[in-house]
Motif scaffolding. Structure first.
Motif, PDB file in Angstrom:
ATOM      1  N   LYS A  49      46.742  39.433  33.646  1.00  0.00           N
ATOM      2  CA  LYS A  49      46.380  39.514  32.897  1.00  0.00           C
ATOM      3  C   LYS A  49      44.630  39.029  33.177  1.00  0.00           C
ATOM      4  O   LYS A  49      43.554  39.707  32.825  1.00  0.00           O
ATOM      5  CB  LYS A  49      46.047  38.667  31.273  1.00  0.00           C
ATOM      6  CG  LYS A  49      45.234  39.584  30.429  1.00  0.00           C
ATOM      7  CD  LYS A  49      45.673  38.413  29.327  1.00  0.00           C
ATOM      8  CE  LYS A  49      45.047  38.802  28.027  1.00  0.00           C
ATOM      9  NZ  LYS A  49      45.090  37.513  26.565  1.00  0.00           N
ATOM     10  N   ASP A  50      45.212  37.593  33.439  1.00  0.00           N
ATOM     11  CA  ASP A  50      43.790  37.455  33.859  1.00  0.00           C
ATOM     12  C   ASP A  50      43.022  37.318  35.409  1.00  0.00           C
ATOM     13  O   ASP A  50      41.647  37.532  35.534  1.00  0.00           O
ATOM     14  CB  ASP A  50      44.386  35.672  34.504  1.00  0.00           C
ATOM     15  CG  ASP A  50      44.228  34.506  32.782  1.00  0.00           C
ATOM     16  OD1 ASP A  50      43.983  34.849  31.951  1.00  0.00           O
ATOM     17  OD2 ASP A  50      44.370  33.503  33.481  1.00  0.00           O
ATOM     18  N   LEU A  53      40.649  40.901  34.280  1.00  0.00           N
ATOM     19  CA  LEU A  53      39.371  39.687  33.433  1.00  0.00           C
ATOM     20  C   LEU A  53      39.170  39.150  34.483  1.00  0.00           C
ATOM     21  O   LEU A  53      37.230  39.751  34.264  1.00  0.00           O
ATOM     22  CB  LEU A  53      39.917  38.896  33.055  1.00  0.00           C
ATOM     23  CG  LEU A  53      40.760  39.355  30.926  1.00  0.00           C
ATOM     24  CD1 LEU A  53      40.658  38.313  30.306  1.00  0.00           C
ATOM     25  CD2 LEU A  53      39.839  39.965  30.743  1.00  0.00           C
TER      26      LEU A  53
END
Length: 82
Positions: A49-50, A53
């Protein structure tokens, strides 16, 4: 009116009390994850997820920079008279 107020009060108390029981303290788990020495910068230690992003933000910044330079170049050219 009083009964309605009392019913709403009971519903709100139930909602608040059940919501507080569902919270789990995961601070120590996150501390272990972020303090682990695995060669990754802090902003990427959260996983996929990081990373997604970060790459999305970097892509948008690159696109915005290229568009700004393009717009400056187009704006600096004099208009041709018809």
């Amino acid at each position: 009116v009083y009964l309605l107020f009392q019913a709403l009060h009971q519903i709100s108390q139930r909602t608040i009390s059940t919501a507080s029981r569902r919270l789990v303290n995961r601070v120590s788990e996150n501390q272990k994850l972020f303090q682990e020495d695995n060669g990754l910068p802090v902003h990427l230690k959260g996983g996929a997820k990081d990373s997604l992003l970060y790459r999305t933000t970097a892509g948008l910044m690159l696109f915005g920079s290229v568009y700004a330079v393009y717009f400056l170049l187009v704006s600096s050219m004099p208009k041709k008279p018809n």
